[in-house]
Design an enzyme around this catalytic site. Structure first.
Site, PDB file in Angstrom:
ATOM      1  N   ASP A 159      12.106   5.335   8.704  1.00  0.00           N
ATOM      2  CA  ASP A 159      13.226   4.433   8.803  1.00  0.00           C
ATOM      3  C   ASP A 159      14.468   5.343   9.931  1.00  0.00           C
ATOM      4  O   ASP A 159      15.325   4.745  10.825  1.00  0.00           O
ATOM      5  CB  ASP A 159      13.771   4.814   7.578  1.00  0.00           C
ATOM      6  N   HIS A 187      12.884   3.632   0.459  1.00  0.00           N
ATOM      7  CA  HIS A 187      11.729   2.813   1.513  1.00  0.00           C
ATOM      8  C   HIS A 187      11.616   1.893   1.319  1.00  0.00           C
ATOM      9  O   HIS A 187      10.779   1.062   1.136  1.00  0.00           O
ATOM     10  CB  HIS A 187      10.757   3.818   1.762  1.00  0.00           C
TER      11      HIS A 187
HETATM   12  P1  NDP Z   1      -2.209  -0.340   6.485  1.00  0.00           P
HETATM   13  O1  NDP Z   1      -3.045   1.177   6.364  1.00  0.00           O
HETATM   14  O2  NDP Z   1      -1.721  -1.053   7.704  1.00  0.00           O
HETATM   15  O3  NDP Z   1      -0.971   0.384   5.311  1.00  0.00           O
HETATM   16  C1  NDP Z   1      -1.124   1.200   4.680  1.00  0.00           C
HETATM   17  C2  NDP Z   1       0.274   0.943   3.501  1.00  0.00           C
HETATM   18  O4  NDP Z   1       1.052   2.776   4.693  1.00  0.00           O
HETATM   19  C3  NDP Z   1       0.780  -0.214   3.016  1.00  0.00           C
HETATM   20  O5  NDP Z   1       0.904   0.140   1.498  1.00  0.00           O
HETATM   21  C4  NDP Z   1       1.818  -0.547   4.268  1.00  0.00           C
HETATM   22  O6  NDP Z   1       2.506  -0.829   3.604  1.00  0.00           O
HETATM   23  C5  NDP Z   1       2.360   1.750   3.796  1.00  0.00           C
HETATM   24  N1  NDP Z   1       2.759   1.977   5.537  1.00  0.00           N
HETATM   25  C6  NDP Z   1       4.000   2.260   5.308  1.00  0.00           C
HETATM   26  N2  NDP Z   1       5.114   2.271   6.311  1.00  0.00           N
HETATM   27  C7  NDP Z   1       4.373   1.210   6.967  1.00  0.00           C
HETATM   28  C8  NDP Z   1       4.286   0.835   8.139  1.00  0.00           C
HETATM   29  N3  NDP Z   1       5.194   1.500   9.304  1.00  0.00           N
HETATM   30  N4  NDP Z   1       3.702  -0.337   8.854  1.00  0.00           N
HETATM   31  C9  NDP Z   1       2.956  -0.299   7.826  1.00  0.00           C
HETATM   32  N5  NDP Z   1       2.083  -0.135   6.493  1.00  0.00           N
HETATM   33  C10 NDP Z   1       3.224   0.701   6.507  1.00  0.00           C
HETATM   34  O7  NDP Z   1      -3.191  -0.713   5.535  1.00  0.00           O
HETATM   35  P2  NDP Z   1      -4.281  -1.633   5.881  1.00  0.00           P
HETATM   36  O8  NDP Z   1      -5.074  -2.412   5.018  1.00  0.00           O
HETATM   37  O9  NDP Z   1      -5.008  -1.442   7.305  1.00  0.00           O
HETATM   38  O10 NDP Z   1      -5.113  -0.090   5.582  1.00  0.00           O
HETATM   39  C11 NDP Z   1      -4.857   0.576   3.826  1.00  0.00           C
HETATM   40  C12 NDP Z   1      -6.632   1.017   3.552  1.00  0.00           C
HETATM   41  O11 NDP Z   1      -6.622   1.757   2.698  1.00  0.00           O
HETATM   42  C13 NDP Z   1      -8.160   0.264   3.518  1.00  0.00           C
HETATM   43  O12 NDP Z   1      -8.744   0.710   4.600  1.00  0.00           O
HETATM   44  C14 NDP Z   1      -8.185   0.017   1.960  1.00  0.00           C
HETATM   45  O13 NDP Z   1      -9.035  -0.427   2.044  1.00  0.00           O
HETATM   46  C15 NDP Z   1      -7.671   1.223   1.867  1.00  0.00           C
HETATM   47  N6  NDP Z   1      -7.178   1.272   0.558  1.00  0.00           N
HETATM   48  C16 NDP Z   1      -7.413   1.850  -0.415  1.00  0.00           C
HETATM   49  C17 NDP Z   1      -7.069   1.716  -2.009  1.00  0.00           C
HETATM   50  C18 NDP Z   1      -7.094   3.110  -3.083  1.00  0.00           C
HETATM   51  O14 NDP Z   1      -7.065   3.620  -2.873  1.00  0.00           O
HETATM   52  N7  NDP Z   1      -7.639   2.781  -3.900  1.00  0.00           N
HETATM   53  C19 NDP Z   1      -7.157   0.267  -2.590  1.00  0.00           C
HETATM   54  C20 NDP Z   1      -6.507  -0.540  -1.569  1.00  0.00           C
HETATM   55  C21 NDP Z   1      -6.781   0.104  -0.486  1.00  0.00           C
HETATM   56  P3  NDP Z   1       3.170  -2.075   3.724  1.00  0.00           P
HETATM   57  O15 NDP Z   1       2.168  -3.479   2.450  1.00  0.00           O
HETATM   58  O16 NDP Z   1       4.001  -3.183   2.720  1.00  0.00           O
HETATM   59  O17 NDP Z   1       2.966  -2.874   4.781  1.00  0.00           O
END
Ligand code: NDP
Length: 326
Positions: A159, A187
């Site tokens: 931000d 955020h």
């Molecule tokens: P991303 O890598 O794009 O995002 C991950 C997190 O970062 C989300 O919560 C997202 O929030 C947040 N975020 C913060 N700022 C930003 C931004 N500017 N743009 C986008 N995201 C932002 O998500 P993916 O789905 O690609 O990857 C997530 C990974 O996490 C996957 O590989 C999955 O397997 C893993 N995972 C792990 C879990 C665990 O540890 N138990 C549970 C679920 C998933 P927002 O959704 O609000 O954009």
């Protein structure tokens, strides 16, 4: 050359993880003399994709990358950590509101907080990126009683960077000429990008841009930027989020320059009338790895109302997860 440090990334096979890992391994975060061991956590369905990412990391032959651990067990990925980027989090789906997201993600951060407590160094620097990041950081901190709550931060640097980018564009400057731009609060779209105390090329930003632009177009653009990027690109703003995570951790690691501050969401002890016991973004200076809230900033009524609104939202989030804060 220093001894290698251990750095964890959760959700390592996700979009942000993919943009983050290569910059960590290249030295962009911890510097050109600091070798690192990457300790990557994924959930079981993500392990196949993570294997591919590990292959690419090896193929990049980074001289500073002294080891890679890939696991679906936080007790393995968090062993002896110096720093952690908690990125993995369930994304919000169309039918989910913020309260649902908090309820679903809360337990993930209880488990990870406990695993940090049991395995990481007590001095570990934990940066939470996965949303809702402020409250997820609070949950993880509560689950880790042996790690001081000063060691849990949430990221509002994206931000801050977005706000600096908009001011630089408006004034025809480079973003590096815009400083002391504090993000206050959550955020979320209630956060307050404080253009009143920002400086551009050493001068007051508010005088240069005008209060009407600051309260109007600027506030709107910064708070809705994530959505605008999804609309334009058809995918989320993962690269700028990863870049901001690097910026936050580098500032935490190296400190702030004399006379400059940055935005970090840290544990509130009641500063500026913000309720104690929430993770709230403040302007901070950093010295010897410790973030201190900048004192003595004076707010007008507009800024006070924005800060009160974002604090109220975070208090509600804390209420929603009270059962996880035991
Ligand atoms: P991303 O890598 O794009 O995002 C991950 C997190 O970062 C989300 O919560 C997202 O929030 C947040 N975020 C913060 N700022 C930003 C931004 N500017 N743009 C986008 N995201 C932002 O998500 P993916 O789905 O690609 O990857 C997530 C990974 O996490 C996957 O590989 C999955 O397997 C893993 N995972 C792990 C879990 C665990 O540890 N138990 C549970 C679920 C998933 P927002 O959704 O609000 O954009």
């Amino acid at each position: 050359m220093n001894e290698p440090i251990r750095v964890a990334v959760t959700g390592a096979a996700g979009n942000i993880g993919y943009a983050l890992l290569f910059r960590l391994a290249s030295g962009s975060c911890f510097g050109p003399d600091q070798p690192i061991i990457l300790q990557l956590l994924e959930i079981p369905p993500g392990m196949g994709a993570l294997e591919g990412v590990v292959m690419e990391l090896r193929d990049a032959a980074f001289p500073l990358l002294h080891g890679i651990v890939a696991s679906d067990d936080p007790n393995v990925a968090f062993k002896d950590l110096d720093a952690a980027f908690l990125v993995g989090s369930r994304p919000r789906s169309k039918d989910m509101d913020r309260a649902d997201l908090i309820k679903i993600n809360g337990p993930i951060f209880t488990g990870q907080g406990k695993a940090l407590n049991d395995n990481a160094k007590p001095t570990v620097k934990v940066l939470v990126v996965g949303n809702p990041c402020n409250t997820n950081a609070l949950i993880a901190s509560h689950a880790a009683p042996n790690i001081p709550n000063t060691q849990f931060h949430a990221m509002t640097r994206l931000d801050e960077n977005r706000a600096k980018g908009q001011i630089a564009k408006k004034l025809g400057l480079s973003p590096g000429q815009v400083g002391n731009l504090a993000i206050w609060g959550n955020h979320s779209n209630t956060m307050f990008p404080d253009f009143y105390h920002a400086k551009a090329d050493g001068k007051d930003v508010v005088t240069a841009v005008g209060e009407a632009w600051g309260q109007g177009e600027f506030m709107k653009t910064v708070s809705t930027r994530g959505k605008a990027i999804i609309v334009a690109r058809g995918a989320s703003s993962a690269a700028s989020a990863a870049s901001a995570a690097i910026d936050h951790m580098r500032t935490w690691w190296d400190g702030t320059a004399e006379g400059e501050f940055s935005s970090m969401a840290i544990y509130s002890n009641g500063e500026y009338g913000v309720p104690a016991g929430i993770i709230f973004s403040f302007p901070v200076t950093v010295k010897d790895g410790r973030a201190s809230i900048v004192e003595g900033l004076v707010h007008n009524d507009y800024a006070k109302s924005k800060i009160a609104a974002t604090a109220a939202e975070l208090s509600q989030e804390r209420e929603a997860v009270a059962d996880l804060l035991g």
